[in-house]
Design a protein around this motif. Structure first.
Motif, PDB file in Angstrom:
ATOM      1  N   ARG A 103     -73.555 -54.702 -70.447  1.00 33.20           N
ATOM      2  CA  ARG A 103     -72.953 -53.970 -69.487  1.00 33.20           C
ATOM      3  C   ARG A 103     -72.776 -52.473 -70.205  1.00 33.20           C
ATOM      4  O   ARG A 103     -72.108 -52.648 -71.246  1.00 33.20           O
ATOM      5  N   ILE A 104     -73.453 -51.339 -69.561  1.00 31.14           N
ATOM      6  CA  ILE A 104     -72.958 -49.884 -70.278  1.00 31.14           C
ATOM      7  C   ILE A 104     -72.177 -49.220 -69.003  1.00 31.14           C
ATOM      8  O   ILE A 104     -72.919 -49.025 -67.991  1.00 31.14           O
ATOM      9  N   GLU A 105     -71.107 -48.596 -69.525  1.00 32.43           N
ATOM     10  CA  GLU A 105     -70.542 -47.536 -68.538  1.00 32.43           C
ATOM     11  C   GLU A 105     -70.643 -46.103 -69.091  1.00 32.43           C
ATOM     12  O   GLU A 105     -70.290 -46.050 -70.221  1.00 32.43           O
ATOM     13  N   SER A 106     -70.962 -45.176 -68.451  1.00 24.67           N
ATOM     14  CA  SER A 106     -71.292 -43.736 -68.766  1.00 24.67           C
ATOM     15  C   SER A 106     -70.693 -43.021 -67.614  1.00 24.67           C
ATOM     16  O   SER A 106     -71.295 -43.016 -66.399  1.00 24.67           O
ATOM     17  N   GLY A 107     -69.496 -42.468 -67.734  1.00 23.88           N
ATOM     18  CA  GLY A 107     -68.756 -41.987 -66.641  1.00 23.88           C
ATOM     19  C   GLY A 107     -68.401 -42.742 -65.712  1.00 23.88           C
ATOM     20  O   GLY A 107     -67.890 -44.048 -65.855  1.00 23.88           O
ATOM     21  N   ASP A 108     -68.783 -42.573 -64.377  1.00 24.48           N
ATOM     22  CA  ASP A 108     -68.797 -43.468 -63.342  1.00 24.48           C
ATOM     23  C   ASP A 108     -69.987 -44.515 -63.046  1.00 24.48           C
ATOM     24  O   ASP A 108     -69.946 -45.229 -62.254  1.00 24.48           O
ATOM     25  N   VAL A 110     -72.903 -47.191 -63.998  1.00 28.90           N
ATOM     26  CA  VAL A 110     -72.998 -48.509 -64.570  1.00 28.90           C
ATOM     27  C   VAL A 110     -74.582 -48.767 -64.845  1.00 28.90           C
ATOM     28  O   VAL A 110     -75.208 -48.667 -63.822  1.00 28.90           O
ATOM     29  N   GLN A 183     -79.412 -49.975 -62.361  1.00 34.03           N
ATOM     30  CA  GLN A 183     -78.522 -48.848 -62.438  1.00 34.03           C
ATOM     31  C   GLN A 183     -77.701 -48.505 -61.181  1.00 34.03           C
ATOM     32  O   GLN A 183     -78.432 -48.657 -60.341  1.00 34.03           O
ATOM     33  N   ARG A 185     -75.072 -45.960 -59.112  1.00 33.75           N
ATOM     34  CA  ARG A 185     -74.518 -44.749 -58.836  1.00 33.75           C
ATOM     35  C   ARG A 185     -72.847 -44.744 -58.707  1.00 33.75           C
ATOM     36  O   ARG A 185     -72.420 -46.031 -58.206  1.00 33.75           O
TER      37      ARG A 185
END
Length: 207
Positions: A103-108, A110, A183, A185
């Protein structure tokens, strides 16, 4: 010494499902009605005694409008992380086996990465769920149908689409292995459920 938390798929789903349902103010009966999952089954899932399938988890993801990984885990990794296939618990359905790898979180936003296998002679149909779906075929020939548009992918081929659209994966003569990336948003994470049709997951395998 106290009991350690249950980090299995079953244990994490029990914890996160109860939390998500409480946040949305849904009773078991209402969640059962929207997801078309039996109340007794939901009760077992929340108590950690149920046996979650791919179809069940995708249906809950759609109805609760949250990423699958928000249902299955809560701990983002730090630093170097190696995931061995043999150590990952498989989430199985009647046609597909999924191994959650990262699981990768980038900003808000996922991203969820899965090893996906579609069994030979089987087809999995979905009415849709939140997120954008990306698939790269590694082995075999994968049939993909998205909102009436059909394509066949070979090893190395990629397909991406809005996962809210009706879609299906099928394998004909051999099991197909692929990388699945979901992905989400920011607006697709942990928002209150809006009334809408519940998810439907249909699977079938040839003789």
């Amino acid at each position: 010494m106290g009991d350690s938390p249950d980090r299995s798929v079953r244990g994490m789903l029990a914890l996160n499902l109860k939390r998500a349902r409480a946040q949305r103010g849904l009773s078991l009966s209402e969640l059962s009605r929207r997801s078309k999952i039996g109340k007794a089954t939901l009760s077992q899932l929340e108590s950690g005694t149920g046996n979650p399938t791919i179809e069940t988890v995708f249906s809950l993801s759609r109805v609760l409008e949250m990423p699958i990984s928000d249902l299955l885990d809560t701990r983002p990794p730090a630093g170097l992380r190696v995931v061995r296939a043999k150590d990952v618990e498989v989430l199985s359905g009647d046609a597909v086996d999924l191994r959650p790898l990262q699981r990768i979180e980038s900003g808000d936003a996922v991203f969820e990465i899965y090893d996906q296998q579609v069994r030979a002679g089987c087809r999995r149909d979905s009415l849709g769920h939140v997120g954008t779906e990306h698939t790269i075929v590694q082995a075999g020939r994968l049939g993909v149908s998205v909102d009436g548009h059909e394509v066949e992918l070979e090893p190395g081929d990629y397909v991406g689409f809005d996962a809210a659209l009706p879609h299906s994966y099928s394998a004909q003569e051999e099991t197909v292995r692929s990388v699945l990336l979901l992905q989400y948003r920011p607006d697709q994470r942990l928002r209150p459920h809006a009334s809408g049709p519940p998810d439907g997951e249909r699977v079938g395998c040839g003789d």
